[in-house]
Design a protein around this motif. Structure first.
Motif, PDB file in Angstrom:
ATOM      1  N   UNK A   1      98.739  93.880   2.347  1.00  0.00           N
ATOM      2  CA  UNK A   1      97.363  93.607   2.002  1.00  0.00           C
ATOM      3  C   UNK A   1      97.032  92.177   2.411  1.00  0.00           C
ATOM      4  N   UNK A   2      95.924  92.000   3.090  1.00  0.00           N
ATOM      5  CA  UNK A   2      95.464  90.677   3.469  1.00  0.00           C
ATOM      6  C   UNK A   2      94.340  90.270   2.544  1.00  0.00           C
ATOM      7  N   UNK A   3      94.454  89.104   1.947  1.00  0.00           N
ATOM      8  CA  UNK A   3      93.470  88.622   0.992  1.00  0.00           C
ATOM      9  C   UNK A   3      92.844  87.360   1.539  1.00  0.00           C
ATOM     10  N   UNK A   4      91.500  87.266   1.538  1.00  0.00           N
ATOM     11  CA  UNK A   4      90.859  86.040   1.990  1.00  0.00           C
ATOM     12  C   UNK A   4      91.287  84.849   1.134  1.00  0.00           C
ATOM     13  N   UNK A   5      91.510  83.719   1.765  1.00  0.00           N
ATOM     14  CA  UNK A   5      91.974  82.531   1.045  1.00  0.00           C
ATOM     15  C   UNK A   5      90.991  82.056  -0.012  1.00  0.00           C
ATOM     16  N   UNK A   6      89.703  82.345   0.170  1.00  0.00           N
ATOM     17  CA  UNK A   6      88.718  81.813  -0.767  1.00  0.00           C
ATOM     18  C   UNK A   6      88.747  82.498  -2.125  1.00  0.00           C
ATOM     19  N   UNK A   7      89.525  83.562  -2.299  1.00  0.00           N
ATOM     20  CA  UNK A   7      89.618  84.201  -3.616  1.00  0.00           C
ATOM     21  C   UNK A   7      90.571  83.386  -4.480  1.00  0.00           C
ATOM     22  N   UNK A   8      90.012  82.793  -5.518  1.00  0.00           N
ATOM     23  CA  UNK A   8      90.800  81.917  -6.391  1.00  0.00           C
ATOM     24  C   UNK A   8      90.983  82.578  -7.746  1.00  0.00           C
ATOM     25  N   UNK A   9      92.228  82.563  -8.230  1.00  0.00           N
ATOM     26  CA  UNK A   9      92.598  83.186  -9.499  1.00  0.00           C
ATOM     27  C   UNK A   9      93.066  82.104 -10.462  1.00  0.00           C
TER      28      UNK A   9
ATOM     29  N   UNK B   1     101.848  83.018 -10.861  1.00  0.00           N
ATOM     30  CA  UNK B   1     101.370  82.145  -9.779  1.00  0.00           C
ATOM     31  C   UNK B   1     102.102  82.454  -8.481  1.00  0.00           C
ATOM     32  N   UNK B   2     103.418  82.579  -8.546  1.00  0.00           N
ATOM     33  CA  UNK B   2     104.213  82.869  -7.343  1.00  0.00           C
ATOM     34  C   UNK B   2     103.842  84.226  -6.749  1.00  0.00           C
ATOM     35  N   UNK B   3     103.717  85.247  -7.590  1.00  0.00           N
ATOM     36  CA  UNK B   3     103.342  86.585  -7.110  1.00  0.00           C
ATOM     37  C   UNK B   3     101.984  86.557  -6.423  1.00  0.00           C
ATOM     38  N   UNK B   4     101.024  85.927  -7.085  1.00  0.00           N
ATOM     39  CA  UNK B   4      99.659  85.908  -6.552  1.00  0.00           C
ATOM     40  C   UNK B   4      99.575  85.135  -5.242  1.00  0.00           C
ATOM     41  N   UNK B   5     100.244  83.994  -5.186  1.00  0.00           N
ATOM     42  CA  UNK B   5     100.224  83.217  -3.953  1.00  0.00           C
ATOM     43  C   UNK B   5     100.921  83.963  -2.818  1.00  0.00           C
ATOM     44  N   UNK B   6     101.996  84.674  -3.138  1.00  0.00           N
ATOM     45  CA  UNK B   6     102.686  85.478  -2.133  1.00  0.00           C
ATOM     46  C   UNK B   6     101.776  86.585  -1.600  1.00  0.00           C
ATOM     47  N   UNK B   7     100.873  87.062  -2.454  1.00  0.00           N
ATOM     48  CA  UNK B   7      99.916  88.104  -2.059  1.00  0.00           C
ATOM     49  C   UNK B   7      98.689  87.523  -1.364  1.00  0.00           C
ATOM     50  N   UNK B   8      98.614  86.193  -1.273  1.00  0.00           N
ATOM     51  CA  UNK B   8      97.523  85.566  -0.538  1.00  0.00           C
ATOM     52  C   UNK B   8      96.395  85.001  -1.372  1.00  0.00           C
ATOM     53  N   UNK B   9      96.518  85.039  -2.693  1.00  0.00           N
ATOM     54  CA  UNK B   9      95.473  84.496  -3.554  1.00  0.00           C
ATOM     55  C   UNK B   9      95.710  83.006  -3.814  1.00  0.00           C
ATOM     56  N   UNK B  10      94.651  82.217  -3.755  1.00  0.00           N
ATOM     57  CA  UNK B  10      94.727  80.823  -4.198  1.00  0.00           C
ATOM     58  C   UNK B  10      94.798  80.887  -5.722  1.00  0.00           C
ATOM     59  N   UNK B  11      95.777  80.211  -6.307  1.00  0.00           N
ATOM     60  CA  UNK B  11      96.029  80.386  -7.740  1.00  0.00           C
ATOM     61  C   UNK B  11      96.208  79.050  -8.444  1.00  0.00           C
ATOM     62  N   UNK B  12      95.534  78.905  -9.581  1.00  0.00           N
ATOM     63  CA  UNK B  12      95.711  77.762 -10.470  1.00  0.00           C
ATOM     64  C   UNK B  12      96.206  78.301 -11.802  1.00  0.00           C
TER      65      UNK B  12
END
Length: 140
Positions: free
Chosen positions: A1-9, A23-34
């Motif tokens: 799955x490709x996720x646009x970088x602008x999606x922030x979680x 955080x690690x899972x989400x970033x690995x999936x392409x989500x910007x995460x805080x």
């Protein structure tokens, strides 16, 4: 799955291991995460940055995830909230959904299930034609 970088979680969980794993899972999936360790910090972060999704643990010290969901929805109703908990109850799930949570997820869960749930929120947003859609590119 490709996720646009602008999606922030935004991940809000008082357990460091859970927070950092998400955080690690989400970033690995392409989500910007805080991440935030409590509701107070999450509310501060929401004042400084816009998020597409907030993953919120129910049981936290201080303000719980249900109250945080209520406050997030009053600050920015466009944020998709996914409530997560290791202590599932039908009452909590119903309350979270009534407050506007997009989904309710019981720990433990896997990264693929979480990604499907986030995508499900995105699909519902698109289908409803909600403003601030993820494709708009307005997520700093």
């Amino acid at each position: 799955m490709t996720v646009p970088e602008e999606i922030r979680v935004l991940v809000v969980d008082d357990e460091e291991v859970a927070r950092e794993s998400l955080k690690a899972w989400l970033e690995e999936s392409g989500y910007a995460t805080d991440v935030a360790s409590d509701a107070k910090r999450a509310l501060e972060m929401l004042q400084a940055r816009r998020y597409a999704v907030a993953l919120i643990d129910v049981r936290m010290k201080g303000m719980d995830g249900i109250e945080l969901t209520r406050r997030i929805r009053s600050i920015d109703p466009s944020i998709d909230v996914i409530v997560i908990t290791a202590y599932a109850s039908a009452e909590t799930a119903v309350l979270a959904l009534k407050l506007g949570a997009c989904d309710y997820l019981t720990k433990p869960f896997d990264a693929e299930d979480l990604s499907r749930r986030i995508e499900g929120c995105a699909d519902r947003r698109r289908a409803a034609g909600r403003p601030g859609s993820w494709e708009s590119g307005h997520w700093p």
